[in-house]
Design a protein around this motif. Structure first.
Motif: not given
Length: 285
Positions: A140-169
């Motif tokens: 979403w467009f309010r990433c400045d708020i450290k909210s509990l809504n982390l689904l987008g972050n989790i999906m990005a992190k999972q893509k990194a994990a599946e690629a054998g990487c530490f982080e998704s940029i």
């Protein structure tokens, strides 16, 4: 048996329960912070507390705890759990009320939970660097708020994990925003750049500290957007976060960053950042 802080009261972890109609559980309606602990002392606690209060204000969650209140309570939590090196996780939700998208009445008190976790410094990653991939930023467009809504972050992190990487940029329209759980930096011709602190990124506490360090040390730093092309063309790339400190990124999408070695600027920033930790929390093991 570890101790949890719940609504201002210390209780055994086994007794810490949240109602099924807590709005954090049902809507992700809340905010959180993670504070690093070194040698039993909180690092940059004041900055984390101030960001927590700012996030609460942005989504209209009223909290009665002051910075001084939180400091005393979390220092006691560290003591009760005999935490030496690790983190404190804390969150506020809008509270418990019958499920309704609209905010509950003002009489509903927020739910406050905090607990500790042992976690050592990531010395191997700091020394050797990590790998990353690029992914589209779908959040979403309010990433400045450290909210509990982390689904987008989790999906990005999972893509990194599946690629054998530490982080998704992550990127929006080919502009790099931040990592799935970190801020991203590039170095080109001795100039350090990171995305400006606006609604598209979380203004990380470690990010803020690095900017301060650069200014104090006379290192040129620019808080401005940069592109995927700038990322690929960089002399050095690193990420920053509360738990990762200043971590080099040595390959992106299986392509080495420059020579594929940890860069000189990154090493200098690691040393300066370590000095900041020592100044607040004492010598590191």
């Amino acid at each position: 048996m570890s101790t949890v802080l719940m609504n201002g009261v210390f209780i055994p972890r086994e007794e810490a329960k949240v109602d099924i109609e807590d709005r954090g559980y049902q809507f992700g309606d809340g905010i959180y912070e993670v504070i690093r602990v070194y040698n039993g002392k909180m690092f940059t606690a004041k900055e984390h507390f101030e960001r927590l209060q700012a996030s609460c204000e942005k989504i209209n969650i009223p909290i009665s705890f002051t910075v001084d209140n939180l400091t005393v309570l979390l220092e006691e939590l560290i003591k009760r759990n005999a935490l030496h090196n690790g983190i404190i996780y804390m969150q506020f939700t809008r509270g418990t009320s019958p499920r309704n998208h609209a905010f509950p009445t003002k009489e509903i008190a927020p739910t406050f939970v905090a607990y500790t976790k042992e976690l050592n410094r990531p010395v191997t990653n700091l020394s050797n660097g990590v790998t990353a991939i690029t992914v589209e930023d779908i959040r979403w467009f309010r990433c400045d708020i450290k909210s509990l809504n982390l689904l987008g972050n989790i999906m990005a992190k999972q893509k990194a994990a599946e690629a054998g990487c530490f982080e998704s940029i992550q990127y929006r329209d080919l502009t790099v925003t931040e990592g799935s759980s970190s801020n991203i930096w590039v170095v080109k011709d001795q100039v350090i750049r990171t995305h400006e602190a606006n609604q598209y990124i979380l203004n990380g506490i470690t990010r803020q500290k690095i900017v301060e360090i650069c200014q104090k040390q006379g290192m040129e730093v620019k808080e401005e957007a940069f592109s995927i092309e700038d990322l690929i063309d960089a002399d050095e790339v690193f990420l920053s976060s509360t738990t990762s400190e200043v971590t080099p990124i040595i390959t992106i999408n299986n392509v080495p960053v420059a020579t594929g070695e940890v860069g000189e600027i990154t090493r200098r920033l690691q040393d300066y950042f370590k000095e900041e930790i020592i100044a607040q929390c004492g010598e590191l093991e």
